[in-house]
Write a protein that holds these residues in place. Structure first.
Motif, PDB file in Angstrom:
ATOM      1  N   TRP A  40      -4.336   0.954   2.831  1.00 49.80           N
ATOM      2  CA  TRP A  40      -4.463  -0.321   2.140  1.00 49.80           C
ATOM      3  C   TRP A  40      -5.332  -0.116   0.905  1.00 49.80           C
ATOM      4  CZ3 TRP A  40      -1.972  -4.681   3.966  1.00 49.80           C
ATOM      5  CH2 TRP A  40      -1.498  -4.631   5.292  1.00 49.80           C
ATOM      6  N   TRP A  64      -9.356   2.652  -1.989  1.00 49.21           N
ATOM      7  CA  TRP A  64      -8.601   2.769  -0.744  1.00 49.21           C
ATOM      8  C   TRP A  64      -9.508   2.514   0.451  1.00 49.21           C
ATOM      9  CZ3 TRP A  64      -7.561   6.812  -4.401  1.00 49.21           C
ATOM     10  CH2 TRP A  64      -6.262   6.790  -4.928  1.00 49.21           C
ATOM     11  N   HIS A  97       0.850  -1.189   0.000  1.00 48.53           N
ATOM     12  CA  HIS A  97       0.000   0.000   0.000  1.00 48.53           C
ATOM     13  C   HIS A  97       0.882   1.234   0.000  1.00 48.53           C
ATOM     14  CE1 HIS A  97       1.045   0.266   4.271  1.00 48.53           C
ATOM     15  NE2 HIS A  97       0.629  -0.976   4.411  1.00 48.53           N
TER      16      HIS A  97
END
Length: 320
Positions: A90, A107, A85
């Protein structure tokens, strides 16, 4: 959870930020029988929530395992971000179109910001998201697995294990606390130490705890006796990553897990149990640590080993 920027205390020691969104999902949204209520209460409702849990992250891996063991796959859906990421959060780069197919976001931060605009803390997994609103419910990882057991009981499969046996809870809490502080967090204390003295102190604490576990498992199959409990779930996710990541990447190298007979047999026993090993993705685990932690591994090179087939070798724990 492991994407949080580490914070350092005096003399270079590592201290984890343990501030999370404290909301909980409970039966009928009522006050739970166990634990604190420091946030909002949301009602248990099959199909309403999505567990977002990267397979790379040990803290998120816990929630995936508990969901599998309790048979909640059709009750709470699962979103799995990719192992790497950027600074934003992430990302769902394993999914078609780089978006979670249920939440429609790229996201994870989008769910955080929808509930808390410009959310100021780390964007962590596991996280539970309310699907209708697209908003984060909670990221308080110890309570997520606790509540999957206690609050979602009406939806467990008939043969779900008793992960919190009443007669063992007091001792189990003590065992889990030591596992968390000395092992789960202990490997990070080694890996993110800012100076030699802090690292060596962390190293000694970690291996003192591993020696204690090695001895404890000499005469019992699992941490609390003959049956799997939440304590085993919490220890397993660190052990599964030990030789692949923590031994080298985090300098936890007094010995490998495979060189501790009781712990290694115990870890393989769990790995070969449905709900454990089938949640482990070694390629994602190694990619996460060796790529994301660029301050520790600036080349971004991901090691080929260790040999994953060893996890499938006979463990011999039936005799304990």
């Amino acid at each position: 959870m492991s994407d949080q920027t580490p914070s350092y205390v005096e003399k270079g020691g590592f201290e984890r930020d343990m501030t999370y969104v404290p909301d909980r999902i409970t039966r009928g949204g009522a006050r739970p029988e166990h634990g604190p209520v420091n946030g909002e209460l949301w009602p248990v409702e099959p199909g309403r929530y999505r567990l977002v849990a990267a397979r790379a992250c040990p803290w998120a891996n816990r929630a995936i395992i508990v969901r599998e063991l309790l048979g909640l796959q059709d009750v709470i859906s699962l979103g799995t971000p990719g192992p790497t990421h950027d600074k934003r959060s992430w990302t769902f780069d394993l999914d078609e179109g780089d978006k979670d197919p249920v939440l429609g976001i790229h996201w994870l931060r989008e769910a955080y910001d929808k509930r808390f605009p410009d959310y100021p803390r780390g964007i962590t997994v596991p996280a539970i998201v309310d699907v209708p609103s697209g908003e984060l419910v909670t990221n308080d990882f110890p309570w997520i697995t606790h509540d999957l057991f206690f609050e979602w009981r009406d939806h467990h499969k008939p043969d779900a294990p008793d992960l919190w046996p009443e007669d063992l809870r007091e001792e189990m809490e003590e065992v889990m606390q030591r596992v968390f502080t000395e092992v789960n967090n202990g490997v990070y204390r080694c890996g993110f130490a800012g100076d030699q003295d802090s690292y060596e102190a962390a190293y000694d604490r970690l291996f003192d705890a591993l020696d204690w576990l090695e001895e404890r498992l000499a005469d019992r199959r699992y941490l609390m006796g003959p049956a799997i409990t939440e304590a085993d779930v919490r220890l397993f996710t660190t052990l599964a990553r030990f030789d692949a990541v923590y031994h080298g990447h985090f300098k936890c190298n007094r010995n490998k897990l495979a060189e501790m007979p009781n712990l290694w047999g115990y870890a393989r026993d769990l790995f070969q149990t449905p709900g454990f090993g089938d949640t482990i993705a070694f390629d994602q685990i190694k990619a996460h640590y060796y790529v994301v932690h660029s301050d520790i591994n600036p080349t971004g090179i991901i090691p080929k080993g260790p040999d994953e087939t060893l996890w499938h070798t006979p463990h011999g724990r039936e005799r304990v």
